[in-house]
Motif scaffolding. Structure first.
Motif, PDB file in Angstrom:
ATOM      1  N   GLY A 161      11.760  -0.293 -46.635  1.00  0.00           N
ATOM      2  CA  GLY A 161      12.236   0.404 -45.440  1.00  0.00           C
ATOM      3  C   GLY A 161      11.182   0.565 -44.372  1.00  0.00           C
ATOM      4  O   GLY A 161       9.574   0.388 -44.744  1.00  0.00           O
ATOM      5  N   SER A 162      11.290   0.986 -43.309  1.00  0.00           N
ATOM      6  CA  SER A 162      10.265   1.214 -42.077  1.00  0.00           C
ATOM      7  C   SER A 162      10.163   2.708 -41.955  1.00  0.00           C
ATOM      8  O   SER A 162      11.068   3.534 -42.102  1.00  0.00           O
ATOM      9  CB  SER A 162      10.979   0.696 -40.994  1.00  0.00           C
ATOM     10  N   TYR A 163       8.635   2.942 -42.076  1.00  0.00           N
ATOM     11  CA  TYR A 163       8.490   4.473 -42.006  1.00  0.00           C
ATOM     12  C   TYR A 163       7.544   4.544 -41.059  1.00  0.00           C
ATOM     13  O   TYR A 163       6.667   3.728 -40.602  1.00  0.00           O
ATOM     14  CB  TYR A 163       7.680   4.834 -43.526  1.00  0.00           C
ATOM     15  N   SER A 164       7.534   6.009 -40.331  1.00  0.00           N
ATOM     16  CA  SER A 164       6.584   6.387 -39.431  1.00  0.00           C
ATOM     17  C   SER A 164       5.259   6.486 -39.895  1.00  0.00           C
ATOM     18  O   SER A 164       4.604   7.144 -40.951  1.00  0.00           O
ATOM     19  CB  SER A 164       7.066   7.643 -38.854  1.00  0.00           C
ATOM     20  N   LEU A 165       4.107   5.831 -39.373  1.00  0.00           N
ATOM     21  CA  LEU A 165       2.967   5.894 -39.767  1.00  0.00           C
ATOM     22  C   LEU A 165       2.335   7.444 -39.581  1.00  0.00           C
ATOM     23  O   LEU A 165       1.432   7.818 -40.721  1.00  0.00           O
ATOM     24  CB  LEU A 165       1.970   5.028 -38.743  1.00  0.00           C
ATOM     25  N   ILE A 168       3.453   9.045 -42.934  1.00  0.00           N
ATOM     26  CA  ILE A 168       2.641   8.332 -44.009  1.00  0.00           C
ATOM     27  C   ILE A 168       1.297   9.095 -43.968  1.00  0.00           C
ATOM     28  O   ILE A 168       1.022   9.669 -45.127  1.00  0.00           O
ATOM     29  CB  ILE A 168       2.372   6.858 -43.802  1.00  0.00           C
ATOM     30  N   SER A 169       0.560   9.324 -42.759  1.00  0.00           N
ATOM     31  CA  SER A 169      -0.625   9.998 -42.941  1.00  0.00           C
ATOM     32  C   SER A 169      -0.572  11.199 -43.454  1.00  0.00           C
ATOM     33  O   SER A 169      -1.531  11.759 -44.223  1.00  0.00           O
ATOM     34  CB  SER A 169      -1.380   9.698 -41.552  1.00  0.00           C
ATOM     35  N   SER A 170       0.534  12.023 -42.701  1.00  0.00           N
ATOM     36  CA  SER A 170       0.753  13.443 -43.216  1.00  0.00           C
ATOM     37  C   SER A 170       0.956  13.388 -44.717  1.00  0.00           C
ATOM     38  O   SER A 170       0.490  14.444 -45.190  1.00  0.00           O
ATOM     39  CB  SER A 170       1.881  13.885 -42.470  1.00  0.00           C
ATOM     40  N   ALA A 171       1.722  12.658 -45.225  1.00  0.00           N
ATOM     41  CA  ALA A 171       2.075  12.834 -46.442  1.00  0.00           C
ATOM     42  C   ALA A 171       0.860  12.840 -47.447  1.00  0.00           C
ATOM     43  O   ALA A 171       0.461  13.678 -48.436  1.00  0.00           O
ATOM     44  CB  ALA A 171       3.102  11.744 -47.078  1.00  0.00           C
ATOM     45  N   ILE A 172       0.043  11.746 -47.052  1.00  0.00           N
ATOM     46  CA  ILE A 172      -1.557  11.595 -48.102  1.00  0.00           C
ATOM     47  C   ILE A 172      -2.299  12.659 -47.682  1.00  0.00           C
ATOM     48  O   ILE A 172      -2.834  12.952 -48.534  1.00  0.00           O
ATOM     49  CB  ILE A 172      -2.070  10.132 -47.471  1.00  0.00           C
ATOM     50  N   ARG A 173      -2.350  13.283 -46.478  1.00  0.00           N
ATOM     51  CA  ARG A 173      -3.068  14.251 -46.134  1.00  0.00           C
ATOM     52  C   ARG A 173      -2.537  15.704 -46.888  1.00  0.00           C
ATOM     53  O   ARG A 173      -3.531  16.306 -47.510  1.00  0.00           O
ATOM     54  CB  ARG A 173      -3.243  14.742 -44.649  1.00  0.00           C
ATOM     55  N   SER A 214     -14.358   7.606 -37.276  1.00  0.00           N
ATOM     56  CA  SER A 214     -13.185   7.505 -37.075  1.00  0.00           C
ATOM     57  C   SER A 214     -12.211   6.936 -38.051  1.00  0.00           C
ATOM     58  O   SER A 214     -12.689   6.128 -38.671  1.00  0.00           O
ATOM     59  CB  SER A 214     -13.144   6.600 -35.639  1.00  0.00           C
ATOM     60  N   THR A 215     -11.080   7.470 -38.093  1.00  0.00           N
ATOM     61  CA  THR A 215      -9.900   6.940 -38.963  1.00  0.00           C
ATOM     62  C   THR A 215      -8.941   6.094 -38.394  1.00  0.00           C
ATOM     63  O   THR A 215      -7.830   6.168 -38.945  1.00  0.00           O
ATOM     64  CB  THR A 215      -9.275   8.159 -39.942  1.00  0.00           C
ATOM     65  N   THR A 216      -9.364   5.688 -37.386  1.00  0.00           N
ATOM     66  CA  THR A 216      -8.342   4.951 -36.480  1.00  0.00           C
ATOM     67  C   THR A 216      -7.660   3.782 -37.285  1.00  0.00           C
ATOM     68  O   THR A 216      -8.512   2.965 -37.838  1.00  0.00           O
ATOM     69  CB  THR A 216      -9.011   4.229 -35.100  1.00  0.00           C
ATOM     70  N   SER A 217      -6.392   3.524 -37.282  1.00  0.00           N
ATOM     71  CA  SER A 217      -5.613   2.579 -37.860  1.00  0.00           C
ATOM     72  C   SER A 217      -5.368   1.377 -37.291  1.00  0.00           C
ATOM     73  O   SER A 217      -5.124   1.435 -35.954  1.00  0.00           O
ATOM     74  CB  SER A 217      -4.274   3.181 -38.587  1.00  0.00           C
ATOM     75  N   ASN A 218      -5.323   0.004 -37.661  1.00  0.00           N
ATOM     76  CA  ASN A 218      -4.974  -1.101 -37.215  1.00  0.00           C
ATOM     77  C   ASN A 218      -3.290  -1.134 -37.207  1.00  0.00           C
ATOM     78  O   ASN A 218      -2.898  -2.132 -36.866  1.00  0.00           O
ATOM     79  CB  ASN A 218      -5.580  -2.271 -37.750  1.00  0.00           C
ATOM     80  N   CYS A 219      -2.603  -0.159 -37.784  1.00  0.00           N
ATOM     81  CA  CYS A 219      -1.096  -0.288 -37.810  1.00  0.00           C
ATOM     82  C   CYS A 219      -0.611   0.179 -36.854  1.00  0.00           C
ATOM     83  O   CYS A 219      -0.755   1.045 -35.870  1.00  0.00           O
ATOM     84  CB  CYS A 219      -0.657   0.681 -38.984  1.00  0.00           C
ATOM     85  N   PRO A 220       0.769  -0.494 -36.570  1.00  0.00           N
ATOM     86  CA  PRO A 220       1.836   0.173 -35.449  1.00  0.00           C
ATOM     87  C   PRO A 220       2.394   1.425 -35.738  1.00  0.00           C
ATOM     88  O   PRO A 220       2.131   2.020 -36.757  1.00  0.00           O
ATOM     89  CB  PRO A 220       2.820  -1.022 -35.349  1.00  0.00           C
ATOM     90  N   SER A 221       3.070   2.231 -34.984  1.00  0.00           N
ATOM     91  CA  SER A 221       3.593   3.383 -35.316  1.00  0.00           C
ATOM     92  C   SER A 221       4.625   3.411 -36.170  1.00  0.00           C
ATOM     93  O   SER A 221       4.938   4.430 -36.968  1.00  0.00           O
ATOM     94  CB  SER A 221       4.461   3.770 -33.829  1.00  0.00           C
ATOM     95  N   ARG A 222       5.391   2.247 -36.799  1.00  0.00           N
ATOM     96  CA  ARG A 222       6.035   2.242 -37.760  1.00  0.00           C
ATOM     97  C   ARG A 222       5.716   0.954 -38.507  1.00  0.00           C
ATOM     98  O   ARG A 222       5.701  -0.047 -38.171  1.00  0.00           O
ATOM     99  CB  ARG A 222       7.650   2.140 -37.434  1.00  0.00           C
ATOM    100  N   VAL A 223       5.785   1.148 -39.964  1.00  0.00           N
ATOM    101  CA  VAL A 223       5.440   0.219 -40.806  1.00  0.00           C
ATOM    102  C   VAL A 223       6.373  -0.044 -41.996  1.00  0.00           C
ATOM    103  O   VAL A 223       7.119   1.074 -42.314  1.00  0.00           O
ATOM    104  CB  VAL A 223       3.992   0.248 -41.346  1.00  0.00           C
TER     105      VAL A 223
END
Length: 228
Positions: A161-165, A168-173, A214-223
């Motif tokens: 499925g497609s999920y909001s980046l 994802i970040s919030s869940a891991i945090r 910086s923790t800037t990601s190379n991902c789009p807003s949904r992955v």
């Protein structure tokens, strides 16, 4: 009479030729502890190959424990005088096969993968971790972090499925207590998928910290989050 510049050169020559042939990194500031999702590693045009022990568990596995500087740069291949020696981690091999498998098809398997990680990254941490301690630290960190559970608790599952980046970040945090760095790659169709998660660790390799860079990601807003 010999010119001063020539005399100085003659004095310096013995020092130049006696200098060590390997580079030694200055004290690093922190580690990136990097975990990869095997489904995303395999779901690319390059594909993957399972190790001799069979298909790994469908869970995040270790990619590496990488010394870094607070300015964003990092040392590598710091000491050719301490090459990888599998006998030093014989008691860790079973755990490494489970938590740090190789999925590359390039030959050499897990031992080649571990050798690469030690010689490129591990040798730069020798001021605090010898080879056994380096691999042991990575295994302890992996046992302490359950990224898949953190994601599933937030309803984010490896189901294609497609999920909001942001989600994802919030869940891991929420699961680790610290902001992750996320990295994506592309599947065979060119769709961006969650590939790697990095968390920052103190320079002793013991505890998670907020990343000093910086923790800037190379991902789009949904992955995508592909199955394995």
């Amino acid at each position: 009479m010999m010119q001063p510049s020539i005399m100085l050169l003659l004095l310096l020559l013995p020092l130049l030729f006696s200098a060590p042939s390997t580079s030694t990194a200055r004290d690093f500031d922190f580690f990136y502890f990097v975990l990869q999702w095997p489904g995303s590693f395999c779901d690319t045009k390059k594909s993957c190959c399972y190790p001799a022990t069979g298909k790994p568990t469908a869970d995040f596995s270790i990619h590496g424990l990488w010394p870094n500087y607070a300015d964003g740069s990092y040392p590598s291949n710091c000491d050719r005088k301490t090459p990888y020696d599998s006998s030093q981690i014989a008691d860790l091999t079973e755990s490494l096969r489970s938590q740090w498998p190789s999925l590359a098809c390039s030959g050499g398997g897990e031992s080649t993968f571990w050798k690469h990680e030690w010689e490129k990254h591990g040798t730069c941490s020798e001021s605090v971790l010898d080879q056994h301690a380096y691999f042991g630290a990575a295994l302890r960190l992996r046992n302490r972090i359950n990224l898949l559970q953190s994601l599933q608790d937030a309803g984010i599952k490896p189901d294609g499925g497609s999920y909001s980046l942001t989600d994802i970040s919030s869940a891991i945090r929420n699961g680790t207590g610290f902001e992750p760095k996320l990295e994506c790659n592309a599947d065979e169709g060119g769709n961006q998928q969650l590939y790697q998660v990095s968390v920052c660790v103190d320079a002793k390799g013991e505890r998670l910290i907020e990343c000093p860079v910086s923790t800037t990601s190379n991902c789009p807003s949904r992955v995508e989050f592909p199955p394995f």
